[in-house]
Every structure is written in C-alpha cells, then in structure tokens.
Design a protein around this motif. Sequence first.
Motif, PDB file in Angstrom:
ATOM      1  N   MET A  33       0.973  -1.190   0.083  1.00  0.00           N
ATOM      2  CA  MET A  33       0.061   0.049   0.090  1.00  0.00           C
ATOM      3  C   MET A  33       0.876   1.282  -0.117  1.00  0.00           C
ATOM      4  O   MET A  33       2.099   1.227   0.344  1.00  0.00           O
ATOM      5  CB  MET A  33      -0.917  -0.192   1.139  1.00  0.00           C
ATOM      6  N   GLY A  35       2.648   4.207   1.408  1.00  0.00           N
ATOM      7  CA  GLY A  35       3.308   4.304   2.697  1.00  0.00           C
ATOM      8  C   GLY A  35       3.689   3.195   3.292  1.00  0.00           C
ATOM      9  O   GLY A  35       4.417   3.232   4.553  1.00  0.00           O
ATOM     10  N   SER A  36       3.638   1.949   2.852  1.00  0.00           N
ATOM     11  CA  SER A  36       4.113   0.661   3.231  1.00  0.00           C
ATOM     12  C   SER A  36       5.581   0.723   3.327  1.00  0.00           C
ATOM     13  O   SER A  36       6.307   0.100   3.987  1.00  0.00           O
ATOM     14  CB  SER A  36       3.697  -0.307   2.506  1.00  0.00           C
ATOM     15  N   GLY A  37       6.293   1.293   2.349  1.00  0.00           N
ATOM     16  CA  GLY A  37       7.987   1.740   2.436  1.00  0.00           C
ATOM     17  C   GLY A  37       8.412   1.143   0.921  1.00  0.00           C
ATOM     18  O   GLY A  37       9.657   0.640   1.174  1.00  0.00           O
ATOM     19  N   LYS A  38       7.748   0.878   0.154  1.00  0.00           N
ATOM     20  CA  LYS A  38       8.298   0.175  -1.029  1.00  0.00           C
ATOM     21  C   LYS A  38       9.365   1.106  -1.778  1.00  0.00           C
ATOM     22  O   LYS A  38      10.501   0.502  -1.877  1.00  0.00           O
ATOM     23  CB  LYS A  38       7.250   0.314  -2.191  1.00  0.00           C
ATOM     24  N   THR A  39       9.342   2.245  -1.666  1.00  0.00           N
ATOM     25  CA  THR A  39      10.273   3.275  -2.556  1.00  0.00           C
ATOM     26  C   THR A  39      11.489   3.324  -1.473  1.00  0.00           C
ATOM     27  O   THR A  39      12.562   3.138  -1.835  1.00  0.00           O
ATOM     28  CB  THR A  39       9.595   4.791  -2.574  1.00  0.00           C
ATOM     29  N   THR A  40      11.193   3.544  -0.162  1.00  0.00           N
ATOM     30  CA  THR A  40      12.531   3.498   0.698  1.00  0.00           C
ATOM     31  C   THR A  40      13.186   2.059   0.573  1.00  0.00           C
ATOM     32  O   THR A  40      14.621   2.195   0.406  1.00  0.00           O
ATOM     33  CB  THR A  40      11.949   3.550   2.428  1.00  0.00           C
ATOM     34  N   ARG A 139       1.749   7.091   8.894  1.00  0.00           N
ATOM     35  CA  ARG A 139       2.991   7.538   8.114  1.00  0.00           C
ATOM     36  C   ARG A 139       2.596   8.982   7.293  1.00  0.00           C
ATOM     37  O   ARG A 139       2.943   9.897   7.567  1.00  0.00           O
ATOM     38  CB  ARG A 139       3.623   6.764   7.415  1.00  0.00           C
ATOM     39  N   PRO A 141       2.960  10.491   4.427  1.00  0.00           N
ATOM     40  CA  PRO A 141       4.069  11.295   4.212  1.00  0.00           C
ATOM     41  C   PRO A 141       3.443  12.361   3.217  1.00  0.00           C
ATOM     42  O   PRO A 141       3.905  13.683   3.354  1.00  0.00           O
ATOM     43  CB  PRO A 141       5.421  10.939   3.708  1.00  0.00           C
ATOM     44  N   ASN A 175       7.453  -4.142   7.222  1.00  0.00           N
ATOM     45  CA  ASN A 175       8.353  -3.137   7.142  1.00  0.00           C
ATOM     46  C   ASN A 175       8.058  -2.172   8.577  1.00  0.00           C
ATOM     47  O   ASN A 175       7.312  -1.098   8.494  1.00  0.00           O
ATOM     48  CB  ASN A 175       8.033  -2.212   5.959  1.00  0.00           C
ATOM     49  N   ALA A 176       8.454  -2.701   9.696  1.00  0.00           N
ATOM     50  CA  ALA A 176       8.147  -1.938  10.904  1.00  0.00           C
ATOM     51  C   ALA A 176       9.294  -0.976  11.213  1.00  0.00           C
ATOM     52  O   ALA A 176      10.494  -1.656  11.073  1.00  0.00           O
ATOM     53  CB  ALA A 176       7.704  -2.862  12.084  1.00  0.00           C
ATOM     54  N   GLU A 177       9.264   0.019  12.290  1.00  0.00           N
ATOM     55  CA  GLU A 177      10.097   0.794  12.313  1.00  0.00           C
ATOM     56  C   GLU A 177      11.728   0.663  12.480  1.00  0.00           C
ATOM     57  O   GLU A 177      12.491   0.670  11.664  1.00  0.00           O
ATOM     58  CB  GLU A 177       9.883   1.833  13.557  1.00  0.00           C
ATOM     59  N   ILE A 180      14.413  -1.652   9.594  1.00  0.00           N
ATOM     60  CA  ILE A 180      14.720  -1.357   7.911  1.00  0.00           C
ATOM     61  C   ILE A 180      15.879  -1.858   7.494  1.00  0.00           C
ATOM     62  O   ILE A 180      15.803  -2.583   6.479  1.00  0.00           O
ATOM     63  CB  ILE A 180      14.381   0.101   7.496  1.00  0.00           C
TER      64      ILE A 180
HETATM   65  N1  LIG Z   1      10.562   0.860   8.334  1.00  0.00           N
HETATM   66  C1  LIG Z   1      10.247   2.137   8.485  1.00  0.00           C
HETATM   67  N2  LIG Z   1       9.984   2.884   9.397  1.00  0.00           N
HETATM   68  C2  LIG Z   1       9.537   4.128   9.657  1.00  0.00           C
HETATM   69  N3  LIG Z   1       9.344   4.930   8.645  1.00  0.00           N
HETATM   70  C3  LIG Z   1       9.467   4.285   7.418  1.00  0.00           C
HETATM   71  C4  LIG Z   1       9.941   2.748   7.168  1.00  0.00           C
HETATM   72  N4  LIG Z   1       9.990   2.661   5.803  1.00  0.00           N
HETATM   73  C5  LIG Z   1       9.418   3.573   5.220  1.00  0.00           C
HETATM   74  N5  LIG Z   1       9.314   4.750   5.937  1.00  0.00           N
HETATM   75  C6  LIG Z   1       8.708   6.195   5.976  1.00  0.00           C
HETATM   76  O1  LIG Z   1       7.207   5.964   5.581  1.00  0.00           O
HETATM   77  C7  LIG Z   1       7.061   6.807   4.453  1.00  0.00           C
HETATM   78  C8  LIG Z   1       6.676   6.073   3.393  1.00  0.00           C
HETATM   79  O2  LIG Z   1       7.610   5.285   2.661  1.00  0.00           O
HETATM   80  P1  LIG Z   1       7.805   5.163   1.287  1.00  0.00           P
HETATM   81  O3  LIG Z   1       9.010   4.302   1.042  1.00  0.00           O
HETATM   82  O4  LIG Z   1       7.563   6.315   0.461  1.00  0.00           O
HETATM   83  O5  LIG Z   1       6.384   4.253   0.974  1.00  0.00           O
HETATM   84  P2  LIG Z   1       5.788   3.929  -0.333  1.00  0.00           P
HETATM   85  O6  LIG Z   1       6.743   4.193  -1.566  1.00  0.00           O
HETATM   86  O7  LIG Z   1       5.244   2.439  -0.376  1.00  0.00           O
HETATM   87  O8  LIG Z   1       4.484   4.744  -0.546  1.00  0.00           O
HETATM   88  C9  LIG Z   1       8.349   7.441   4.500  1.00  0.00           C
HETATM   89  O9  LIG Z   1       8.128   8.795   4.985  1.00  0.00           O
HETATM   90  C10 LIG Z   1       9.364   6.831   4.692  1.00  0.00           C
HETATM   91  O10 LIG Z   1      10.396   7.528   5.367  1.00  0.00           O
END
Ligand SMILES: Nc1ncnc2c1ncn2[C@@H]1O[C@H](COP(=O)(O)OP(=O)(O)O)[C@@H](O)[C@H]1O
Length: 197
Positions: A33, A35-40, A139, A141, A175-177, A180
């Motif tokens: 979804m 905000g799940s953290g895919k891009t990160t 999150r 963002p 993908n919990a805090e 990572i």
């Molecule tokens: N494991 C994590 N713990 C805390 N925050 C995270 C984690 N992974 C990602 N984030 C934060 O959550 C937000 C969404 O991450 P993002 O990679 O942009 O998700 P997506 O691409 O799935 O929308 C960003 O602000 C990112 O910094």
Amino acid sequence: MNNIHTVFDKIKSRQFKERILNQHAKVIWFTGMSGSGKTTLASLLEEKLFDAGFFCQILDGDNVRSGINNNLGFSEEDRVENIRRIAEVARLFLNCGIIVICSFISPTKHMRQMAKEIIGEDDFLEIFVNTPLEICEKRDPKGLYKKARAGEIKDFTGITSPFEAPENPFLSVENAEPEIEKTVERIFKSVVPLLRQ
Ligand SMILES: Nc1ncnc2c1ncn2[C@@H]1O[C@H](COP(=O)(O)OP(=O)(O)O)[C@@H](O)[C@H]1O
Ligand SMILES: Nc1ncnc2c1ncn2[C@@H]1O[C@H](COP(=O)(O)OS(=O)(=O)O)[C@@H](OP(=O)(O)O)[C@H]1O
C-alpha cells in the motif's frame, strides 16, 4: 516479414549483455500500500546492489507516472494499463541484462499476474511489503490518506479501492520501524544468489 526477423537475429542477445554486466537480470517487484515503504526499500536495495557490483534500474511513480504513464489515473482500468506498460518496460530492461527494481502498489492479484506473465515467471521476484494499513495511514507522508478519508481523493487504495495481499510471494517483509536495515539485508540475501553469474 522475413526481413524483420533477420534484423532481430542480429540484435545482441540478453545472455551476451548479461555476460558483459556479469549478472543475471531479474525484475524485483515491490507491491504494497501507499506508505508501506516500497520506495524506501527499493532505493536502499539499489544502493546495496550497486555496492556489490550489480547494475540496476528503479522504476517507480516518479519516473513512470510523470512520464510514459502521465495520462493515467487510479481507476481499475488505468491501474491495469499502468502495470501493463511498466511490465513491458521492465521486460525491455531485462533483455538488456539490467536488474529492474519496480515499486508500485499493483493492488490486485490480476495486475501482478499480468505483470508476471509479461515479464516471465522465472524472472519475476514479487516482494510483498506487508505493512498494516494503520501504520501506512499514520505515516501518511503526502497527506493522501487524510484527503482520502475526507473524500477529497477517490479510489484510494486501502480506503476506497481494494488491496489484495499476494498469496505466495517470493518474499514477504514487514516494514516496521527499527527493522529497516535488517529488512533490506534479508531482501538482499534472498535475491543475490539469483543475480550472480
Ligand atoms: N521501516 C520504516 N519505519 C519508519 N518509517 C518508514 C519505514 N519505511 C518507510 N518509512 C517512511 O514511511 C513513509 C513512506 O515510505 P515510502 O517508502 O515512501 O512508501 P511507499 O513507496 O510504499 O509509499 C516515508 O516517509 C518513509 O520515510
Ligand atoms: N487514488 C490513489 N490510490 C493510490 N495511490 C495514489 C492515489 N492517488 C495518488 N496516489 C499516489 O500514487 C502512487 C501510486 O501509484 P502506483 O503507480 O504505484 O499505483 S498502482 O500500482 O497503479 O495502483 C502512490 O505512491 P506511493 O505512496 O509511493 O505508493 C500515491 O502517492
């Protein structure tokens, strides 16, 4: 018709290009979804892969929805077309021997199955970023969940549009805090054996 095939015969093969790059190409497909953290995870993985000598290309909303797919929205039909074109582009990179890291919500089984069929089952490594909706929404963002809850954005995944979790992904990560770095390491260790020549 024969002339066309003659030209294709002269194009250097994927194997030839993979040998030059000293790697096996694969498509690493992150689904989850907003905000799940895919891009990160995709960008941390890319960094690790480059450090280890691999050559990759990320495909995500920034370089796809603003360019080749800038005429598409978020209806079911548009999302299907979004994923279809992305899979076709990923396949072109694959045939250049390049490892492709895709980061798209790709919310339904049907869409991911279509991508798998275009790319080829052996080359499609599906990674489910299994972050609960409550965390994604917290999150937020880009403030999109807030807008979706307020009815300002329609067809928002997880709120007013479905997300179907993969049943049998190559890998599922939570993908919990604090996890990572460990999560990226786990993904790296799972994919690298398949990328080495
Ligand atoms: N494991 C994590 N713990 C805390 N925050 C995270 C984690 N992974 C990602 N984030 C934060 O959550 C937000 C969404 O991450 P993002 O990679 O942009 O998700 P997506 O691409 O799935 O929308 C960003 O602000 C990112 O910094
Ligand atoms: N209605 C709606 N639903 C979901 N997401 C929305 C929507 N509108 C805009 N956005 C933003 O677009 C990003 C998702 O694009 P994708 O190409 O990955 O979506 S899809 O695979 O076609 O479903 C997604 O980016 P990520 O947060 O990186 O996932 C959102 O920022």
